[in-house]
Scaffold this motif. Sequence first.
Motif, PDB file in Angstrom:
ATOM      1  N   HIS A 126      -6.981  -9.639   7.340  1.00 11.02           N
ATOM      2  CA  HIS A 126      -5.592  -9.716   6.882  1.00 11.02           C
ATOM      3  C   HIS A 126      -4.685  -9.833   8.103  1.00 11.02           C
ATOM      4  CE1 HIS A 126      -2.080  -7.576   4.565  1.00 11.02           C
ATOM      5  NE2 HIS A 126      -1.737  -8.741   5.084  1.00 11.02           N
ATOM      6  N   LYS A 167       1.989  -5.693   4.808  1.00 11.26           N
ATOM      7  CA  LYS A 167       0.644  -5.150   4.578  1.00 11.26           C
ATOM      8  C   LYS A 167       0.537  -4.617   3.151  1.00 11.26           C
ATOM      9  CE  LYS A 167      -2.511  -1.621   6.494  1.00 11.26           C
ATOM     10  NZ  LYS A 167      -2.492  -0.584   5.461  1.00 11.26           N
ATOM     11  N   GLU A 168       1.545  -3.864   2.730  1.00 10.59           N
ATOM     12  CA  GLU A 168       1.531  -3.291   1.383  1.00 10.59           C
ATOM     13  C   GLU A 168       1.642  -4.368   0.309  1.00 10.59           C
ATOM     14  OE1 GLU A 168       4.665  -0.430   1.382  1.00 10.59           O
ATOM     15  OE2 GLU A 168       3.548   1.021   2.611  1.00 10.59           O
ATOM     16  N   GLU A 197      -1.802  -5.936  -0.160  1.00 20.60           N
ATOM     17  CA  GLU A 197      -2.681  -4.971  -0.813  1.00 20.60           C
ATOM     18  C   GLU A 197      -2.341  -4.823  -2.291  1.00 20.60           C
ATOM     19  OE1 GLU A 197      -2.065  -1.564   1.630  1.00 20.60           O
ATOM     20  OE2 GLU A 197      -3.637  -2.107   3.059  1.00 20.60           O
ATOM     21  N   THR A 198      -1.049  -4.853  -2.607  1.00 19.72           N
ATOM     22  CA  THR A 198      -0.606  -4.750  -4.001  1.00 19.72           C
ATOM     23  C   THR A 198      -1.073  -5.951  -4.809  1.00 19.72           C
ATOM     24  OG1 THR A 198       1.350  -3.448  -3.404  1.00 19.72           O
ATOM     25  CG2 THR A 198       1.393  -4.600  -5.531  1.00 19.72           C
ATOM     26  N   SER A 228     -10.338  -6.115  -4.173  1.00 18.01           N
ATOM     27  CA  SER A 228      -9.644  -5.341  -3.147  1.00 18.01           C
ATOM     28  C   SER A 228     -10.520  -4.257  -2.523  1.00 18.01           C
ATOM     29  CB  SER A 228      -8.359  -4.716  -3.709  1.00 18.01           C
ATOM     30  OG  SER A 228      -8.654  -3.873  -4.799  1.00 18.01           O
ATOM     31  N   TYR A 257      -7.511  -5.500   9.687  1.00 15.82           N
ATOM     32  CA  TYR A 257      -6.104  -5.859   9.847  1.00 15.82           C
ATOM     33  C   TYR A 257      -5.876  -6.413  11.251  1.00 15.82           C
ATOM     34  CZ  TYR A 257      -5.599  -3.188   5.571  1.00 15.82           C
ATOM     35  OH  TYR A 257      -5.731  -2.729   4.288  1.00 15.82           O
TER      36      TYR A 257
END
Length: 310
Positions: free
Chosen positions: A110, A133-134, A137-138, A152, A158
Amino acid sequence: MPLKVGIVGLPNVGKSTLFNALLKKRVALSANYPFATVEPNVGVVAVPDNRLQALSELVQREESMSEKPPVVPAVVEFVDIAGLVKGAAEGEGLGNQFLSHIREVDAIIHVIRDFEDPNIIRAGGSSNPKDDKELIETELALADIDKVDKLSTKPVLYVYNVSEEEYESRIKNQESSKDQVVISAKIEEELVDYSEEERKEYLHELGIEETGLERLIKKAYALLGLISFLTAGKKEVKAWTIKQGTKAPQAAGVIHTDFEKNFIRAEVVSYDELLVHGSRSKAKEAGKVRTEGKDYIMKDGDVVEFLVGS
């Protein structure tokens, strides 16, 4: 089949620049607009392993060969996937294509934009590293709600893409983490055009031993709990990829499926011991070449000769 790793991130975070640098050539389209990568670009990249050249030289000396046997490194297949945007789980942007490609990879890199550049627009809901980042991920979690394969839950590395100016200071602060790595994709892409000597000189000036890509590849390899065992002969010196905890017969099966079925024993010496003694014959005289059976668990750097039946 090689390990397959997908490179993901919001648009314009440096994914394609990173991919170009990984392949040491300019393949993917780097452009200042979303979705420069529409279809996934795929490239196979060697896992850096200095042991192979040293083993090749050792074989050349021991066998009195005029030339060193060729080296064949382990490889990782990288897939540069179209940029994700907010709402991808509901099909926004190229969301459906993105999610289908994610299902096909073993692990995820990512890429997170951690630099400011007024000439490169932020897109797809990008605002800052933490929120970006969030967001990714969401979207992965939302896509998983009705899925059995649980995308996921795949291992994630990262990659913080920083500016050229901040690279040296940032690299020394974040390298301790096993699931993240700091790079400057711009620097890595520029290094593609450098000679090997120029590349070494540049790294020396920064006070580091490896390029960001070398560190990234190794961490991606370790992310999935993979190790390499080695074979060294007149024909070639080669690294073979196996999972940690693999036993000798299954490791032999990576070379050829019949080797697992007809496995008898393995003659094993660690790379370090072999290098100390200078040849397999001398390592054997010193009692460092071990005979291992079917329950032996392979270790990274084992240099092996398998004995198999017919």
